[in-house]
Design an enzyme around this catalytic site. Structure first.
Site, PDB file in Angstrom:
ATOM      1  N   THR A 185       1.068  -1.450  -0.401  1.00 53.44           N
ATOM      2  CA  THR A 185      -0.397  -0.015  -0.195  1.00 53.44           C
ATOM      3  C   THR A 185       1.203   1.024  -0.163  1.00 53.44           C
ATOM      4  O   THR A 185       2.536   1.154  -0.310  1.00 53.44           O
ATOM      5  CB  THR A 185      -1.195   0.193   1.178  1.00 53.44           C
ATOM      6  OG1 THR A 185       0.101   0.029   2.239  1.00 53.44           O
ATOM      7  CG2 THR A 185      -1.972  -1.121   1.809  1.00 53.44           C
ATOM      8  N   THR A 214      -6.127   0.591   3.126  1.00 53.88           N
ATOM      9  CA  THR A 214      -7.607   0.174   3.103  1.00 53.88           C
ATOM     10  C   THR A 214      -9.351   1.116   3.173  1.00 53.88           C
ATOM     11  O   THR A 214     -10.449   1.763   2.883  1.00 53.88           O
ATOM     12  CB  THR A 214      -8.138  -0.493   4.324  1.00 53.88           C
ATOM     13  OG1 THR A 214      -6.662  -1.729   3.675  1.00 53.88           O
ATOM     14  CG2 THR A 214      -9.598  -1.279   4.400  1.00 53.88           C
ATOM     15  N   GLY A 221      -5.484  -3.270  -1.254  1.00 54.82           N
ATOM     16  CA  GLY A 221      -4.928  -2.627   0.189  1.00 54.82           C
ATOM     17  C   GLY A 221      -5.430  -3.676   0.795  1.00 54.82           C
ATOM     18  O   GLY A 221      -4.896  -3.187   1.824  1.00 54.82           O
ATOM     19  N   LYS A 262       3.547   0.984  10.653  1.00 52.99           N
ATOM     20  CA  LYS A 262       3.059   1.782   9.545  1.00 52.99           C
ATOM     21  C   LYS A 262       3.744   2.800   8.447  1.00 52.99           C
ATOM     22  O   LYS A 262       3.752   4.064   9.826  1.00 52.99           O
ATOM     23  CB  LYS A 262       1.571   0.775   9.345  1.00 52.99           C
ATOM     24  CG  LYS A 262       0.865   1.500   8.265  1.00 52.99           C
ATOM     25  CD  LYS A 262      -0.326   1.195   7.928  1.00 52.99           C
ATOM     26  CE  LYS A 262      -0.716   1.445   7.139  1.00 52.99           C
ATOM     27  NZ  LYS A 262      -0.290   0.348   5.695  1.00 52.99           N
ATOM     28  N   HIS A 272      -3.234   1.562  13.612  1.00 50.11           N
ATOM     29  CA  HIS A 272      -2.795  -0.038  12.704  1.00 50.11           C
ATOM     30  C   HIS A 272      -1.154   1.141  13.717  1.00 50.11           C
ATOM     31  O   HIS A 272      -0.885   1.403  14.551  1.00 50.11           O
ATOM     32  CB  HIS A 272      -1.869   0.360  11.200  1.00 50.11           C
ATOM     33  CG  HIS A 272      -2.901   0.282  10.487  1.00 50.11           C
ATOM     34  ND1 HIS A 272      -4.009   0.985   9.666  1.00 50.11           N
ATOM     35  CD2 HIS A 272      -2.549  -0.826   9.497  1.00 50.11           C
ATOM     36  CE1 HIS A 272      -4.746   0.240   8.721  1.00 50.11           C
ATOM     37  NE2 HIS A 272      -4.077  -1.512   8.931  1.00 50.11           N
TER      38      HIS A 272
HETATM   39  P1  NAD Z   1       7.674  -5.243   6.311  1.00 51.56           P
HETATM   40  O1  NAD Z   1       8.107  -4.033   6.258  1.00 51.56           O
HETATM   41  O2  NAD Z   1       7.707  -6.071   7.572  1.00 51.56           O
HETATM   42  O3  NAD Z   1       8.177  -5.978   4.378  1.00 51.56           O
HETATM   43  C1  NAD Z   1       8.233  -5.602   3.395  1.00 51.56           C
HETATM   44  C2  NAD Z   1      10.130  -6.166   3.210  1.00 51.56           C
HETATM   45  O4  NAD Z   1      10.062  -5.601   2.208  1.00 51.56           O
HETATM   46  C3  NAD Z   1      10.946  -6.120   4.492  1.00 51.56           C
HETATM   47  O5  NAD Z   1      11.422  -7.476   3.797  1.00 51.56           O
HETATM   48  C4  NAD Z   1      11.889  -5.521   2.702  1.00 51.56           C
HETATM   49  O6  NAD Z   1      13.529  -5.617   2.930  1.00 51.56           O
HETATM   50  C5  NAD Z   1      10.845  -5.987   1.601  1.00 51.56           C
HETATM   51  N1  NAD Z   1      11.884  -4.889   0.399  1.00 51.56           N
HETATM   52  C6  NAD Z   1      12.082  -3.784   0.382  1.00 51.56           C
HETATM   53  N2  NAD Z   1      12.285  -3.304  -0.536  1.00 51.56           N
HETATM   54  C7  NAD Z   1      12.293  -4.271  -1.433  1.00 51.56           C
HETATM   55  C8  NAD Z   1      12.691  -4.915  -2.608  1.00 51.56           C
HETATM   56  N3  NAD Z   1      13.368  -3.863  -3.822  1.00 51.56           N
HETATM   57  N4  NAD Z   1      12.631  -5.893  -3.105  1.00 51.56           N
HETATM   58  C9  NAD Z   1      11.709  -7.162  -2.191  1.00 51.56           C
HETATM   59  N5  NAD Z   1      11.811  -6.648  -0.996  1.00 51.56           N
HETATM   60  C10 NAD Z   1      12.211  -5.635  -0.920  1.00 51.56           C
HETATM   61  O7  NAD Z   1       6.199  -4.400   6.190  1.00 51.56           O
HETATM   62  P2  NAD Z   1       5.195  -5.534   6.005  1.00 51.56           P
HETATM   63  O8  NAD Z   1       4.147  -4.768   8.103  1.00 51.56           O
HETATM   64  O9  NAD Z   1       5.301  -7.265   5.938  1.00 51.56           O
HETATM   65  O10 NAD Z   1       3.910  -5.449   4.796  1.00 51.56           O
HETATM   66  C11 NAD Z   1       4.670  -4.569   3.805  1.00 51.56           C
HETATM   67  C12 NAD Z   1       3.274  -3.826   2.850  1.00 51.56           C
HETATM   68  O11 NAD Z   1       2.084  -4.893   2.434  1.00 51.56           O
HETATM   69  C13 NAD Z   1       3.320  -2.678   3.507  1.00 51.56           C
HETATM   70  O12 NAD Z   1       2.698  -1.370   2.308  1.00 51.56           O
HETATM   71  C14 NAD Z   1       1.696  -2.356   4.081  1.00 51.56           C
HETATM   72  O13 NAD Z   1       1.408  -1.731   3.950  1.00 51.56           O
HETATM   73  C15 NAD Z   1       1.255  -3.832   3.030  1.00 51.56           C
HETATM   74  N6  NAD Z   1       0.009  -4.338   3.937  1.00 51.56           N
HETATM   75  C16 NAD Z   1      -0.976  -4.612   2.562  1.00 51.56           C
HETATM   76  C17 NAD Z   1      -1.944  -5.643   3.230  1.00 51.56           C
HETATM   77  C18 NAD Z   1      -3.477  -5.601   2.704  1.00 51.56           C
HETATM   78  O14 NAD Z   1      -4.156  -6.731   2.661  1.00 51.56           O
HETATM   79  N7  NAD Z   1      -3.481  -6.171   1.112  1.00 51.56           N
HETATM   80  C19 NAD Z   1      -1.757  -6.213   4.693  1.00 51.56           C
HETATM   81  C20 NAD Z   1      -1.089  -5.820   5.178  1.00 51.56           C
HETATM   82  C21 NAD Z   1      -0.295  -4.911   5.227  1.00 51.56           C
END
Ligand code: NAD
Length: 269
Positions: free
Chosen positions: A95, A162, A118, A155, A151
């Site tokens: 997101t 959402t 999202g 975040k 959240h």
């Molecule tokens: P997080 O920070 O724990 O994980 C993100 C990961 O992406 C990290 O391990 C980071 O090193 C990696 N990353 C960064 N740059 C990268 C690259 N160039 N290539 C590959 N990996 C890379 O975050 P999270 O809590 O897992 O959330 C990730 C995203 O998902 C956020 O945008 C969050 O808002 C979203 N999210 C969406 C939903 C949904 O239902 N759509 C639910 C939860 C979280």
């Protein structure tokens, strides 16, 4: 007799909170097999649960679908790489996209099947329909609409993807463009509401997985539609359902409403 081979699901952001849960679920899911795991390019070669992280190119070559919960910039770069390779379906859960970073996802969807959402929960996607219906029925003259979200403290984007989906659904119910009525952040004086404004409030703290409420407030009554996510495996299960649904589909930009057969409007993160 021929049997269908399992769908190979690669995971972007495999070291992240969501990526770890997705990988764990794929392992125990019939019809799916865990494909390459990767994270930031500088982390290729590092291991997670005994599996070495790959490069993006290796992940694209070894996956039927890639599930991506990373950052907008990383998702845009992955979408570009997949477009160029002309293969692999994508499930994008990241997101906080700007129009520029989301343009790469839209471009990928012209040549590949892509689900972008999202929020991957069934309950939340049902709530979108309820909000649209309520906003259609409750006039802007009488009812103010406020989208509230809370959240965890880590975040980075706000309002949440959402909350924006919910605001978009409320705007669609009223037949207005969210960008024209959106009200974000209140500080100081002169903050009385404009009629028809759809307001957003965000809170960050502790380990809150995801709370969303849409409040319809009149002078003499208040209606609140709310959703509470208790565990992030909820989103990972939805993303996995989306991955199994999107593999082998025609190119296009799909959302969770399509996956669940709810037939609503777009759900960009
Ligand atoms: P997080 O920070 O724990 O994980 C993100 C990961 O992406 C990290 O391990 C980071 O090193 C990696 N990353 C960064 N740059 C990268 C690259 N160039 N290539 C590959 N990996 C890379 O975050 P999270 O809590 O897992 O959330 C990730 C995203 O998902 C956020 O945008 C969050 O808002 C979203 N999210 C969406 C939903 C949904 O239902 N759509 C639910 C939860 C979280």
């Amino acid at each position: 007799m021929t049997s269908t081979p399992p769908i190979r699901i690669g995971v972007a952001g495999a070291l992240g909170r969501m990526g770890r849960v997705v990988a764990g679920l794929v392992r125990s899911r019939e019809g799916a097999v865990l494909g390459p795991l990767f994270d930031r390019p500088d982390l290729a070669g590092q291991t997670i649960d005994g599996i070495a992280l790959t490069s993006v190119a290796e992940a694209i070559a070894g996956s039927d679908v890639i599930v991506d919960f990373t950052t907008p910039e990383a998702s845009a770069a992955l979408a570009d790489a997949c477009s160029k390779a002309g293969r692999v379906a994508l499930v994008v859960g990241t997101t906080g996209f700007s129009p520029e970073t989301f343009a790469a996802v839209e471009a990928a969807a012209r040549v590949l099947p892509v689900v972008a959402a999202g929020n991957f929960s069934l309950g939340l996607n049902l709530m979108i329909g309820l909000v649209r219906q309520a906003a259609r029925a409750l006039s802007a003259e009488d009812f103010d609409i406020e989208v509230f979200e809370a959240h965890h403290r880590r975040k980075v984007d706000s309002p949440s993807g959402t909350a924006l989906m919910l605001g978009k659904a409320a705007a669609a119910g009223r037949g207005v463009d969210l960008a024209k009525v959106s009200e974000r952040g209140r500080d100081g004086v002169s903050n009385a509401r404009a009629e028809g404004a759809i307001g957003f409030s965000s809170m960050r703290g502790g380990g809150i997985v995801g709370e969303h409420s849409v409040v319809f407030a009149a002078d003499d009554e208040i209606i609140t539609v709310s959703h509470s996510a208790r565990d992030r495996s909820l989103f990972a299960r939805g993303a996995l359902a989306a991955a199994l649904w999107v593999a082998g589909r025609a190119p296009g930009l799909y959302d969770m409403q399509d996956v669940l057969g709810l037939g609503g409007e777009g759900a960009d993160g």
